[in-house]
Write a protein that holds these residues in place. Structure first.
Motif, short mmCIF file in Angstrom:
data_model
loop_
_atom_site.label_atom_id
_atom_site.label_comp_id
_atom_site.label_asym_id
_atom_site.label_seq_id
_atom_site.Cartn_x
_atom_site.Cartn_y
_atom_site.Cartn_z
N TYR A 109 1.38 -3.10 -2.55
CA TYR A 109 1.97 -2.99 -3.88
C TYR A 109 1.36 -1.76 -4.56
N ARG A 110 2.22 -0.94 -5.12
CA ARG A 110 1.75 0.22 -5.87
C ARG A 110 2.00 -0.09 -7.34
N GLY A 111 0.94 -0.28 -8.05
CA GLY A 111 1.03 -0.61 -9.47
C GLY A 111 0.54 0.52 -10.35
N ARG A 115 -3.02 1.49 -5.75
CA ARG A 115 -2.31 0.84 -4.67
C ARG A 115 -3.13 -0.35 -4.19
#
Length: 167
Positions: A109-111, A115
């Motif tokens: 998940y890249r928030g 990452r």
């Protein structure tokens, strides 16, 4: 308390599976009951069926035993199986049958704050408490007198009775 739950469940499952086992050899007493039945097709040709619960092997043996008894009671010496049908699963011996499943998964998940990634492993254990399933074997047999033919599906009726009559 948690230590008592699994042994109680296993004991209950084994008890239930013991209740639904192959009944003693005999004639079928009802339309859905265990036991043998036969149908005359021609003077020396019959269809013999044995309905039981559990593994297909003993049910097939009971069908052969009934074919042998019918052969001798009709005054014949041997019978030949011309057709054979078995209805039931090979693993239908019943009882508590465990199964285990293992799975693996992962993702990323890249928030807004960087990452992230992760992975996991899952293990599941299941127990089947359904007990044995119904099995049926039907044989179409042709009966004869004299020496038994030298074919793989031909049986000496008295020999089958001696071998299988000790259930």
């Amino acid at each position: 308390m948690k230590r008592l739950v699994l042994p109680v469940i296993l004991a209950a499952g084994l008890g239930l599976s013991a209740c639904a086992s192959l009944a003693p050899y005999g004639a079928q007493t009802g339309p859905n009951g265990q036991g043998y039945s036969e149908q005359r097709i021609e003077s020396n040709r019959y269809r013999v069926t044995y309905n039981g619960v559990g593994a297909p092997g003993p049910v097939a043996d009971y069908a052969l035993l009934r074919a042998a008894e019918l052969t001798t009671s009709q005054g014949y010496d041997w019978f030949e199986v011309t057709q054979r049908w078995t209805d039931g699963r090979p693993d239908s011996a019943g009882g508590v049958r465990p199964n285990v499943g293992v799975s693996y998964g992962g993702g990323s998940y890249r928030g807004p704050y960087g990452r992230y990634s992760g992975s996991g492993v899952g293990v599941g254990v299941g127990l089947n408490f359904s007990g044995p399933s119904a099995t049926s074997t039907s044989l179409e047999v042709v009966m004869g007198r004299g020496a038994k033919p030298d074919r793989p599906e031909a049986y000496d009726a008295r020999g089958v009775q001696e071998a299988l009559g000790r259930f």
